[in-house]
Design a protein around this motif. Sequence first.
Motif, mmCIF file in Angstrom:
data_model
loop_
_atom_site.group_PDB
_atom_site.id
_atom_site.type_symbol
_atom_site.label_atom_id
_atom_site.label_comp_id
_atom_site.label_asym_id
_atom_site.label_seq_id
_atom_site.Cartn_x
_atom_site.Cartn_y
_atom_site.Cartn_z
ATOM 1 N N THR A 197 1.294 81.157 44.199
ATOM 2 C CA THR A 197 2.752 81.089 44.186
ATOM 3 C C THR A 197 3.195 80.174 43.043
ATOM 4 O O THR A 197 2.384 79.403 42.503
ATOM 5 N N PRO A 198 4.456 80.213 42.649
ATOM 6 C CA PRO A 198 4.919 79.302 41.595
ATOM 7 C C PRO A 198 4.625 77.832 41.905
ATOM 8 O O PRO A 198 4.244 77.069 41.003
ATOM 9 N N GLN A 199 4.768 77.417 43.166
ATOM 10 C CA GLN A 199 4.506 76.023 43.524
ATOM 11 C C GLN A 199 3.022 75.683 43.379
ATOM 12 O O GLN A 199 2.667 74.633 42.856
ATOM 13 N N VAL A 200 2.160 76.577 43.824
ATOM 14 C CA VAL A 200 0.720 76.326 43.721
ATOM 15 C C VAL A 200 0.297 76.270 42.257
ATOM 16 O O VAL A 200 -0.490 75.405 41.845
ATOM 17 N N ARG A 201 0.831 77.173 41.451
ATOM 18 C CA ARG A 201 0.541 77.133 40.008
ATOM 19 C C ARG A 201 0.972 75.792 39.412
ATOM 20 O O ARG A 201 0.250 75.206 38.596
ATOM 21 N N GLU A 202 2.132 75.303 39.817
ATOM 22 C CA GLU A 202 2.635 74.049 39.277
ATOM 23 C C GLU A 202 1.745 72.886 39.713
ATOM 24 O O GLU A 202 1.472 71.973 38.911
ATOM 25 N N TRP A 203 1.298 72.899 40.961
ATOM 26 C CA TRP A 203 0.380 71.843 41.417
ATOM 27 C C TRP A 203 -0.872 71.807 40.542
ATOM 28 O O TRP A 203 -1.331 70.738 40.145
ATOM 29 N N ILE A 204 -1.422 72.971 40.255
ATOM 30 C CA ILE A 204 -2.651 73.033 39.453
ATOM 31 C C ILE A 204 -2.392 72.584 38.017
ATOM 32 O O ILE A 204 -3.170 71.816 37.431
ATOM 33 N N ASP A 257 4.381 64.458 51.055
ATOM 34 C CA ASP A 257 5.024 65.283 50.026
ATOM 35 C C ASP A 257 4.603 66.758 50.126
ATOM 36 O O ASP A 257 5.437 67.672 50.011
ATOM 37 N N VAL A 258 3.302 66.974 50.342
ATOM 38 C CA VAL A 258 2.814 68.346 50.434
ATOM 39 C C VAL A 258 3.360 69.020 51.685
ATOM 40 O O VAL A 258 3.779 70.183 51.639
ATOM 41 N N GLU A 259 3.374 68.313 52.802
ATOM 42 C CA GLU A 259 3.929 68.864 54.044
ATOM 43 C C GLU A 259 5.382 69.279 53.850
ATOM 44 O O GLU A 259 5.804 70.350 54.286
ATOM 45 N N LYS A 260 6.161 68.428 53.188
ATOM 46 C CA LYS A 260 7.571 68.740 52.949
ATOM 47 C C LYS A 260 7.699 69.980 52.060
ATOM 48 O O LYS A 260 8.511 70.869 52.330
ATOM 49 N N THR A 261 6.882 70.016 51.001
ATOM 50 C CA THR A 261 6.965 71.143 50.078
ATOM 51 C C THR A 261 6.562 72.442 50.774
ATOM 52 O O THR A 261 7.217 73.485 50.613
ATOM 53 N N LEU A 262 5.505 72.385 51.581
ATOM 54 C CA LEU A 262 5.074 73.583 52.296
ATOM 55 C C LEU A 262 6.127 74.005 53.319
ATOM 56 O O LEU A 262 6.365 75.206 53.519
#
Length: 467
Positions: A309-316, A459-464
């Motif tokens: 997803t766009p968010q996962v790509r950004e994390w990487i 932060d990850v919980e909130k984003t998810l």
Amino acid sequence: MQTTAHVSPNPHSYWLHLGAGAFHRAHQSWYLNQLHQLGDTRWTLALGNIRNSASQATLDQLGKQQGVYTLEVISPDGEIDYQTITAIKTVIPWDAELEQLISVGCDPQTKLISFTVTEGGYFLKDDGHLDLKHPVIIQELTDPSNIATIYGVLVAILRRRMATQAGPVTLLNCDNLRHNGDCLRTGLNDYIAALDEKALAAWCENSISTPNSMVDRITPKSDDALQERLIEQGIHNDNVPVACEAFSQWVIEDDFIAGRPELERVGVEFVDDVIPFEEAKIRVLNASHSGIAWAGSLLGHQSIDESLTPQVREWIRQYVAQDVVAALPQGSIDLNTYCTTTLHRFSNAKVRDTNQRVSSDSIAKLQQFILPTLKTRYQQGDVPKATLVLVALWYLFMQRRAAGTLPFEYQDRALESVPFATIFAQEDSVKAFAQSPALMGTLAEHPTFTEDLRNAVKDVEKTLGDS
């Protein structure tokens, strides 16, 4: 470095590979097959398993097919090429004593033994030495006749080679471990020392080489759809095909004590130092692969390409740009470009890799792929927030496992070494997770690591939750 003989010292030499998984058949076997197609057939492959594992059915069927199988090679644009692989000339049936495997390994014509036993199959501690307290290692040292590890089978082979004067042999690690040849040698030395076999230890000093190597090719688990595609191509007699991406890379330190195939003719890179290549691959590709699998599983996706997803790509991207680039010395590899290429490869829906497969053995993957970047960034005086995201994703992934809400069964050969039930039974499970030496090694004692991870988890919980 040992003196290298580039060509086979005999008209025909054997290369034994341990581990009949898909990756070997898409990678090492494919390279030798390419060499055979050029007319150089001086080396042939023998293939066997150490354990009576899930890949045993594959090995049995491969034996029925006399080692021949189909490789489906998929380009980034979705173009498919079907190749017949015939490099495996000997398929070794599994037996409880591994007698047939050991016999091939100690044959004087066997000059090269390679292996793919996954990152978790080396049982190494945070300091790189063998974990002599691991239950599997204890059991094997107590009962050497019940071989279950790479060390047990190699010791059995080397002991017999020494006794029969079968000559030197190269042990080639093909797993995703940093300095994988050095890791194997350290673990093997520790294992032999625990057996108190001084004569074997002395013989190994001058009779084996253990070059470091880096391997790369995405090879998803085969499924029914692959069989259907083969049938559409008129291929009806192959029950053990393999699919892989078109990209492939193999970089090896040129340290072969008993000769080697001329694999440079088919694209293998032989170098003096593999470290720059392996660090880029392990920290960018392997760490990202795991992070995507954890994130995708939390988002309810089954495959790697769906998980991007766009968010996962950004994390990487942030993980590489903020922490990996800072942690590694500047070299000839542009890590941000490498990251972009890696994400493009992962997004290929026709090379559909499952989150279940990629997330397996995550204990070893966390320790090998991710913790080194964390440690370096802390040593540099920075809080590695982008890398902590990956650790937070795995914490939440394992929390789901503890609750029984993962969408699949998680497989990890190191599960017994970490008290996850105790960790997630704690009121402050983040603290128990962060301060577990079995997971985090020396990072468990870092003064801010627990709170840094706690912030990342929030932060990850909130984003998810917002996804």
